[in-house]
Design a protein around this motif. Sequence first.
Motif, PDB file in Angstrom:
ATOM      1  N   ALA A 523       0.831  -1.206   0.000  1.00 12.78           N
ATOM      2  CA  ALA A 523       0.000   0.000   0.000  1.00 12.78           C
ATOM      3  C   ALA A 523       0.858   1.246   0.000  1.00 12.78           C
ATOM      4  N   ILE A 524       1.973   1.195   0.765  1.00 10.03           N
ATOM      5  CA  ILE A 524       2.880   2.359   0.796  1.00 10.03           C
ATOM      6  C   ILE A 524       3.477   2.587  -0.575  1.00 10.03           C
ATOM      7  N   ALA A 527       0.997   4.027  -2.966  1.00 12.31           N
ATOM      8  CA  ALA A 527       0.778   5.448  -2.728  1.00 12.31           C
ATOM      9  C   ALA A 527       1.885   6.277  -3.351  1.00 12.31           C
ATOM     10  N   ARG A 528       3.114   5.778  -3.317  1.00 14.14           N
ATOM     11  CA  ARG A 528       4.215   6.500  -3.956  1.00 14.14           C
ATOM     12  C   ARG A 528       4.044   6.532  -5.469  1.00 14.14           C
ATOM     13  N   ARG A 534      -2.962   3.032  -8.055  1.00 16.65           N
ATOM     14  CA  ARG A 534      -4.245   3.016  -7.321  1.00 16.65           C
ATOM     15  C   ARG A 534      -4.856   1.630  -7.312  1.00 16.65           C
ATOM     16  N   ALA A 537      -3.091  -0.589  -4.981  1.00 14.21           N
ATOM     17  CA  ALA A 537      -3.406  -0.229  -3.586  1.00 14.21           C
ATOM     18  C   ALA A 537      -4.701  -0.898  -3.130  1.00 14.21           C
TER      19      ALA A 537
END
Length: 685
Positions: A523-524, A527-528, A534, A537
């Motif tokens: 998820a991190i 996000a980057r 997306r 994620a």
Amino acid sequence: MVRHLTKWVQCGKQWLANRRASSQGLKLRSMSWHSLSTQAVLLLLLTCLAPLVGAGGYFAVSSTDALTKAAVENNDKIADRVANDVSGYIQNKRNFLLVTSGDEEIRSLNAKRLERYLKLVQPYYGGNELLFVADRSGRQVWRTDGLNLQNVAERRYFQEVMAGHVVMSEPVLSKGAGQLGVVGAVPIQGENKDIIGILGVVLPLQNLQVLLERVLSENPGYGIVVLNQQKVPLFHPGNAEAVKERRPLEEAYYTQVLEQKTGNLETQVRGQDYFLSYRPVANTDWVVVSLYPKDMALAQSQEMVRRTVWGIGVLVVCFLAGGFWAVRRTLQPLQTLMRGVQEVGRGKLSARTVCASRNELGELAAAFNGMTENLQQVVRETRKSSGDVLTSASFLETALEQGQEGSKQMAQSVEEIAARLEGQKSVVLDAAERLAEITRRSQEIVALGHVTEEKGQHCSNLAREGQGALFQTVSQLEETKKTVQQTRQYAATLSDNAQSISQITQLIRNIASSTKLLALNAAIEAARAGEAGRGFAVVAGEIGKLAVQSDEASGNIMHIITAIEASTVQTLETMEGTFALMEEGVAGALQSREAFLNIVDAVAQVHAAAGNIRSEAFRQNELCIETQNQVQEVKELAEESSNDVSEIAATAQQQAAAVEEMADTALGLRQLAEGLEEGVRKFEV
């Protein structure tokens, strides 16, 4: 024959007693209200009086109702006539005013023209009432009586007429003439239809009284009252002061009259009953009340009732006189018959009655004569038979006295024999009772031996059944012991498997923790990456949720496995205790099996001994029964002898009693024969 003679004697005595009572009763009835003459006269009186009284009463009530109805109807007609006359009188004046007010001379309101015109039309008016004309200010312009002109602006009738109404006022006191009168007024309209004045007439109450007194003179006895809605009388001959002072009447029935205005009622006026009829006067709020005394209306009815009562009394007296004569003439043969009955009652059977009537009394006299002849013949035969009965009764009484003495001697001998047999019978009965007691005790011993043998057999059977059940119990305990040992092994295996599942579950929880860390890193990184990461994620989020759910499920499984391990440990401990108890139970069952073998042998010995006792007791019982039968036969012979002697004694006693009763009967027969002969002598044949 004796029974018939006895009945004849009793009938003769009863007849003599009835004759004395009837002769006394006839004397009393002839002088009392129970006699046929008195009853016939009373019946005739009721038969005649009831219809006459009923018809007279109905006629009187019908006459009273008819006269009352006629009086009420006539009173209604008087009230209608007075109301119509007063209404017509007022309507004529009103019509005159309405026609006259439209004339040009009246509308001019000129005094000279009014004087000339009113003098011209007054003869056509047909009365001497005051006519006047007033302008719109209320000042009179002209009046026909020549008195001073007045201002009527304050009068209520003036105000109502100026408002456009045709008015017939309440009685007012005239300012000029100084007398009571009713003012009728109509408006005078100008060219533009506006009201410029009034034309009025004063109707003196004296003129109204003259009109009403003329009606009263034509109908004497009636009273008339005219009153307004305030119960103030305009005409009241019986209370002139109330008319003069304008005082309301206080009687309560006038309130009902004013509320209903039309109708009739019956009430009390000054303590006397009156019929009241009341009608309204058209075009006014007046009500005419006509009064008529009820006594005057019913005077004719009372006279008719008085005459009817006298007529009924005369008819009743005539009917009673004729009825009494007819009853005496009809009942005369009955009195002749009654005298004949009295002579027969005194014992004179040769008496006869003579009745020439061909009705029921003649038949009764003939029947009485026939009865007397039959009775005379019976008395002759009875007198002859009574002597024969008396002689026979004397011979019979002597013979029965001799038979009674012999019966007494025979009864005494039989009683002595019966006493000896009773003593012998008591000895035999005593022996029989003792032997019966011995037999009963032997039968009880036999029964007890039989019961003992049966109980021993039953105990032996129960011991064998208990031995078999014990053997089966030992076998079942062995099987249960094996089952408990096998269950203990299954519980140990279940505990090992639960530990293996716990290790696997712990591994799953570790994997779920690692998966959560990987999902967080993913998820991190997504996000980057921004918009391009997306979708990754979202996938990383779903993986994280699955990891959390797996961790929670693993935790629940760990709790369940922990509970299973605890239950398994408890089960193993319980199984160990149960297994030890089963070892002790098997040992005790083996000892019980040995004891049951000893019990079975002892019960068999008891059963054999009980059989021997029962056989010996049965032989003793048979001997007792045989001896008892022999004693029973002796007892029966003794009882038969005693019964025979008792029957002989009873027969002897019955014979003695019968002889004694026959002697008493013979004595009574002789007394009856003597009484019959004495009674027959009283008759004159």
